[in-house]
Design an enzyme around this catalytic site. Structure first.
Site, mmCIF file in Angstrom:
data_model
loop_
_atom_site.group_PDB
_atom_site.id
_atom_site.type_symbol
_atom_site.label_atom_id
_atom_site.label_comp_id
_atom_site.label_asym_id
_atom_site.label_seq_id
_atom_site.Cartn_x
_atom_site.Cartn_y
_atom_site.Cartn_z
ATOM 1 N N GLU A 1 28.993 47.372 49.245
ATOM 2 C CA GLU A 1 28.770 47.008 50.651
ATOM 3 C C GLU A 1 27.545 47.723 51.200
ATOM 4 O OE1 GLU A 1 32.155 46.873 53.258
ATOM 5 O OE2 GLU A 1 30.879 46.565 55.027
ATOM 6 N N SER B 1 39.572 44.223 57.181
ATOM 7 C CA SER B 1 38.735 43.811 58.317
ATOM 8 C C SER B 1 39.540 42.925 59.265
ATOM 9 C CB SER B 1 37.495 43.057 57.818
ATOM 10 O OG SER B 1 37.875 41.987 56.973
HETATM 11 O O1 KIV Z 1 38.002 44.320 54.596
HETATM 12 C C1 KIV Z 1 37.100 43.561 54.211
HETATM 13 O O2 KIV Z 1 36.892 42.464 54.740
HETATM 14 C C2 KIV Z 1 36.268 44.019 53.108
HETATM 15 C C3 KIV Z 1 35.052 43.207 52.810
HETATM 16 C C4 KIV Z 1 34.017 43.559 53.798
HETATM 17 C C5 KIV Z 1 34.569 43.402 51.420
HETATM 18 O O3 KIV Z 1 36.538 45.012 52.511
#
Ligand code: KIV
Length: 272
Positions: A187, A50
């Site tokens: 998620e 992310s």
């Molecule tokens: O990439 C990320 O931040 C994640 C979380 C949402 C679990 O995979």
């Protein structure tokens, strides 16, 4: 004789042992200083892909390269001394084959010295999870809404809202646990399904938008700090950091324009 640091870093095995116990606290982290602050309060930190969206301004996580994950992983490892650090495998770095996944996951572990990796996918990743764990790489799985599959999922939406969807997602959870994952991120799962999976599988479930029924919780740090431009509705914003930054920058700009800043630097000593 070797000397051990007084604070022992948590391991994937420690997290796995927390199944059904006190809730596991976790956050994403992407740089050293926020990782150092969070380290006092969390059990693990995820260097999530992310970061492509919340730090680098991409629309999705898909463009994130492996090298960027490694760079941020190293920063987080410098900041956090107690929490387990888990680094996400980015899109395209592990799906092709178990061998490809091992090659890249080993690089992540060697270059960052993190304690585990995370990858997205349920049944389809079972063989790869087994391949990695049998070769010494702890794996956190990630099922439900898997953002790297955004183009085939057709958008960000809660998974498992109808009973017709449940069997496949339950099967994903069963397969990743049996393959050796030490925990699994759920998620955007409907609460009754998240609760059922949490009761059924022997490894901790880490929820993000999947209710308090899970064994632990994770949030994207920038989202919960109030720093992300677009935040999913389920996220509680525990801070207003975006607004605080704007207030600070606008005061600075006003001080510069009115020539009321800076004081001359008589010394370069740092503040207490
Ligand atoms: O990439 C990320 O931040 C994640 C979380 C949402 C679990 O995979």
């Amino acid at each position: 004789m070797s000397v051990h640091a007084s604070t022992k870093r948590l391991t994937a095995t420690d997290i796995a042992a927390r199944k059904g116990g006190d809730p596991i606290v976790s956050l994403t982290a992407y740089h050293a200083h926020t990782a150092a602050i969070a380290d006092k309060y969390v059990d693990f930190l995820l260097v999530g892909d992310s970061l492509g969206m919340v730090m680098h301004g991409f629309e999705t996580t898909l463009p994130v390269p492996l090298d960027l994950m490694i760079m941020h992983g190293r920063a987080v490892m410098r900041g956090a001394k107690h929490a387990l650090v888990v680094v996400d495998m980015p899109f395209g770095s592990y799906e092709e084959s178990p061998a490809q996944a091992f090659h890249n996951a080993a690089k992540v572990i060697k270059d960052t010295q993190c304690g585990a990796i995370k990858l997205e996918g349920g049944r389809r990743m079972g063989e790869t999870i087994r391949f990695l764990t049998e070769r010494g790489i702890p794996v956190m799985a990630h099922i439900g809404l898997t953002p790297q599959s955004i183009n085939t999922l057709g958008g960000f939406r809660t998974q498992g809202r109808t009973h017709a969807e449940w069997a496949a997602i339950e099967e994903d959870a069963r397969v990743v646990a049996e393959a050796g994952a030490f925990s699994v991120v759920l998620e955007a799962l409907a609460e009754p399904l998240a609760a059922k999976i949490t009761k059924t599988i022997p490894i901790p479930t880490i929820g993000i938008g999947a209710s308090a029924a899970c064994d632990g919780q994770i949030l994207v740090m920038e989202d919960m700090l109030g720093l992300s431009p677009r935040v999913p509705k389920f996220v509680k914003e525990f801070g207003e950091v975006g607004k605080a930054i704007e207030r600070a920058i606008s005061s600075y700009a006003a001080d510069v324009r009115s020539r009321s800043f800076p004081e001359p630097a008589n010394t370069y000593d740092v503040k207490d």
